[in-house]
Design a protein around this motif. Structure first.
Motif, PDB file in Angstrom:
ATOM      1  N   PRO A 224       0.830  -1.206   0.000  1.00 44.15           N
ATOM      2  CA  PRO A 224       0.000   0.000   0.000  1.00 44.15           C
ATOM      3  C   PRO A 224       0.864   1.255   0.000  1.00 44.15           C
ATOM      4  O   PRO A 224       2.042   1.220   0.367  1.00 44.15           O
ATOM      5  CB  PRO A 224      -0.798  -0.122   1.304  1.00 44.15           C
ATOM      6  N   LEU A 225       0.282   2.364  -0.393  1.00 44.05           N
ATOM      7  CA  LEU A 225       0.991   3.637  -0.383  1.00 44.05           C
ATOM      8  C   LEU A 225       1.152   4.136   1.055  1.00 44.05           C
ATOM      9  O   LEU A 225       0.291   3.914   1.909  1.00 44.05           O
ATOM     10  CB  LEU A 225       0.237   4.681  -1.197  1.00 44.05           C
ATOM     11  N   THR A 226       2.242   4.812   1.303  1.00 47.68           N
ATOM     12  CA  THR A 226       2.453   5.433   2.610  1.00 47.68           C
ATOM     13  C   THR A 226       1.623   6.712   2.698  1.00 47.68           C
ATOM     14  O   THR A 226       1.061   7.186   1.702  1.00 47.68           O
ATOM     15  CB  THR A 226       3.927   5.770   2.807  1.00 47.68           C
ATOM     16  N   GLN A 227       1.584   7.303   3.890  1.00 42.54           N
ATOM     17  CA  GLN A 227       0.821   8.532   4.066  1.00 42.54           C
ATOM     18  C   GLN A 227       1.386   9.654   3.212  1.00 42.54           C
ATOM     19  O   GLN A 227       0.639  10.431   2.598  1.00 42.54           O
ATOM     20  CB  GLN A 227       0.820   8.939   5.541  1.00 42.54           C
ATOM     21  N   ASP A 228       2.698   9.762   3.135  1.00 41.10           N
ATOM     22  CA  ASP A 228       3.322  10.792   2.304  1.00 41.10           C
ATOM     23  C   ASP A 228       2.981  10.579   0.829  1.00 41.10           C
ATOM     24  O   ASP A 228       2.716  11.541   0.092  1.00 41.10           O
ATOM     25  CB  ASP A 228       4.844  10.785   2.495  1.00 41.10           C
ATOM     26  N   GLU A 229       2.989   9.330   0.410  1.00 41.83           N
ATOM     27  CA  GLU A 229       2.675   9.042  -0.993  1.00 41.83           C
ATOM     28  C   GLU A 229       1.206   9.337  -1.283  1.00 41.83           C
ATOM     29  O   GLU A 229       0.866   9.838  -2.369  1.00 41.83           O
ATOM     30  CB  GLU A 229       2.997   7.575  -1.298  1.00 41.83           C
ATOM     31  N   LEU A 230       0.330   9.078  -0.314  1.00 43.00           N
ATOM     32  CA  LEU A 230      -1.087   9.405  -0.497  1.00 43.00           C
ATOM     33  C   LEU A 230      -1.290  10.906  -0.665  1.00 43.00           C
ATOM     34  O   LEU A 230      -2.066  11.357  -1.510  1.00 43.00           O
ATOM     35  CB  LEU A 230      -1.897   8.900   0.691  1.00 43.00           C
TER      36      LEU A 230
END
Length: 389
Positions: free
Chosen positions: A15-21
């Motif tokens: 899954p994407l990290t929070q920064d990537e989101l």
């Protein structure tokens, strides 16, 4: 009609990290976004992101299509599962490109309306139809790549400026087994890339049976036992830590390669030129047309025979048919009226075959006179051309 574009991305291995989101959300305020999915539709305007970079950096799969005909599917998987050298023979301009980035192989399947006119998008696509292709490719099934090459050949046939020598000099890549028995995701890809089904049939003539998806557990267990201990420890650690990608597909691909001696298609079969394949597709198309026309002719003959038998039976029971018509009209309802009209039309044909049209005209006249006050019935008689002259 306004323009329509569909964008979908999916993160599969992690899954994407929070920064990537946050990075992705900055690209669109209306998209449906989660840690594993990005979906947006545009009726006006365009997507602000770079699809290629997003797949290189964040996502494992991407789907795009527009109502003017452009279609694109991008897949990313580790080079340990599918090395570039396995995909490169199938790459062809404007149909399939591949490149590597940060230990991943990226596959870009595409087709454009400019190659074959505007296409119908009544049936929408979703990325879920195609993500399993990654697993198939990781296991050594290269049929999706060959389908991309066929899609280019399909469009070449529609173009008018392709040199005949190019058809002769262009040789097909290695032919994977099982082209005649595509998996569901592979058939979806063939439809998505708008591959001529007759060309696919012609190409499949050189292929063998579909690769078996069944796993011999005893053989797999014996093969795993023979692996070096340190390698098995690493595999278990990756599985326990939910490492991306999971070691399972790579392990199965290695096992299949060891079992069959190779993971790639055999090159022993003579590879055909584009011209040969297109000629073969023409023969398949012609035979399909011949069989279809033959089937239609047989259906027409069967229908005519059934009709003749019905009329023969009606001729033997004509008086009963006239009585049935009277009973149907006596019900004074729309559906019995319709049945009576159908029966009258059949009786007219019976009398024509017996060369007694005057008798039919007389009895029809009597029937119309008897029921002339029934306007609904009279209207049906007129519409069916059941009039006296």
């Amino acid at each position: 009609m306004s323009e329509y574009q569909y964008y979908e991305f999916q993160a599969i291995d992690r899954p994407l990290t929070q920064d990537e989101l946050e990075q992705v959300r900055a690209l669109s305020s209306r998209a449906r976004i989660s840690a594993t999915h990005f979906v947006n539709e545009y009726h006006y305007g365009n997507f602000r992101g770079d699809e290629r970079k997003l797949v290189e950096q964040l996502y494992d799969a991407h789907l795009y299509f527009a109502n003017w005909g452009s279609r694109r599917l991008m897949l990313r998987l580790p080079t340990t599962l599918l090395p570039a050298r396995s995909a490169e023979p199938y790459c062809v301009e404007d149909a399939l490109t591949c490149w590597t980035r940060n230990g991943h192989l990226l596959l870009d399947f595409a087709c454009s309306a400019e190659d074959g006119g505007e296409w119908d998008f009544e049936t929408p696509f979703t990325l879920a139809s195609f993500t399993t292709l990654r697993t198939e490719l990781a296991a050594g099934d290269l049929r999706p790549l060959y389908l991309a090459w066929l899609s280019a050949l399909t469009r070449w046939e529609l173009e008018e400026d392709v040199d005949e020598d190019e058809y002769t000099s262009t040789i097909e890549p290695p032919v994977p087994a099982g082209l005649a028995q595509l998996t569901g995701p592979q058939q979806a890809l063939a439809d998505f890339l708008h591959i001529d089904p007759h060309l696919l049939t012609a190409a499949a003539h050189a292929g063998g049976a579909a690769p078996s998806q069944a796993i011999d557990k005893d053989a797999l267990a014996a093969w795993i036992r023979a692996l070096p201990q340190h390698e098995k420890d690493d595999l278990l650690l990756d599985a326990a830590l939910d490492a991306a990608p999971q070691p399972g597909p790579a392990l199965l691909a290695r096992h299949r390669a060891a079992s069959h001696g190779q993971a790639e298609p055999s090159t022993a079969t003579r590879r055909r030129s584009a011209a040969e394949l297109l000629d073969a597709a023409h023969e398949v198309r012609s035979e399909h047309t011949r069989q279809r026309e033959q089937a239609h002719a047989q259906a027409r003959r069967a229908e005519q025979l059934t009709r003749e038998r019905h009329l023969d039976h009606l001729a033997e029971n004509a008086e009963q048919a006239w009585q049935d018509i009277a009973n149907l009209i006596g019900q004074k309802q729309p559906r019995p009226y319709d049945t009576a009209v159908t029966l009258l039309k059949d009786l007219r044909e019976v009398h024509d075959r017996a060369d007694t049209p005057e008798e039919f005209a007389r009895r029809l006249h009597d029937l119309r006179e008897q029921h002339r006050a029934k306007s609904s019935l009279m209207r049906r008689f007129t519409d069916a051309d059941l009039t006296t002259r």
